[in-house]
Design a protein around this motif. Structure first.
Motif, short mmCIF file in Angstrom:
data_model
loop_
_atom_site.label_atom_id
_atom_site.label_comp_id
_atom_site.label_asym_id
_atom_site.label_seq_id
_atom_site.Cartn_x
_atom_site.Cartn_y
_atom_site.Cartn_z
N SER A 1 0.83 -1.19 0.00
CA SER A 1 0.00 0.00 0.00
C SER A 1 0.87 1.25 0.00
O SER A 1 2.08 1.20 0.26
N CYS A 2 0.24 2.37 -0.25
CA CYS A 2 0.93 3.66 -0.29
C CYS A 2 1.31 4.08 1.13
O CYS A 2 0.53 3.93 2.07
N SER A 3 2.51 4.60 1.27
CA SER A 3 2.96 5.03 2.60
C SER A 3 2.37 6.39 2.99
O SER A 3 2.42 6.76 4.16
N GLY B 1 -2.23 5.20 2.40
CA GLY B 1 -2.65 3.88 2.85
C GLY B 1 -3.47 3.10 1.83
O GLY B 1 -3.93 2.01 2.12
N ARG B 2 -3.67 3.62 0.65
CA ARG B 2 -4.43 2.92 -0.39
C ARG B 2 -3.51 2.01 -1.19
O ARG B 2 -2.33 1.90 -0.94
N GLY B 3 -4.04 1.36 -2.22
CA GLY B 3 -3.29 0.41 -3.02
C GLY B 3 -2.27 1.08 -3.94
O GLY B 3 -2.33 2.28 -4.22
N ALA B 4 -1.33 0.28 -4.43
CA ALA B 4 -0.28 0.79 -5.32
C ALA B 4 -0.21 -0.09 -6.57
O ALA B 4 -0.76 -1.19 -6.60
N CYS C 1 0.86 5.32 -6.49
CA CYS C 1 -0.36 5.10 -5.72
C CYS C 1 -1.57 5.21 -6.65
O CYS C 1 -1.61 6.06 -7.52
N THR C 2 -2.56 4.34 -6.44
CA THR C 2 -3.76 4.37 -7.27
C THR C 2 -4.71 5.48 -6.86
O THR C 2 -5.52 5.92 -7.65
#
Length: 68
Positions: A23-25, A28-31, A57-58
């Motif tokens: 996940s994105c630092s 916190g979402r998906g990458a 990051c998405t």
């Protein structure tokens, strides 16, 4: 007669993407892993193209890591 032209334009395009575990630092979402293409122009004449990979990051679009 001397004419100075200092117009520089750089564009980034995403060619392909694949999901990646983690996940994105920042948010916190998906990458995802993306194949990127950067084109640089000087006075409307393209003179440099570079292809590279990046984990982005998405949700927020932040570039988390780049690969050459």
């Amino acid at each position: 007669m001397v004419v100075f032209c200092f117009l520089v334009n750089q564009t980034r395009k995403i060619r392909r993407t694949k999901p990646v575990a983690g996940s994105c630092s920042r948010c916190g979402r998906g990458a995802k892993v993306a194949d990127m293409l950067t084109s640089t122009r000087f006075c409307y004449i393209p003179f440099h193209r570079r292809s590279w990979k990046a984990i982005i990051c998405t949700f927020c679009g932040a570039t988390l890591k780049t690969y050459r």
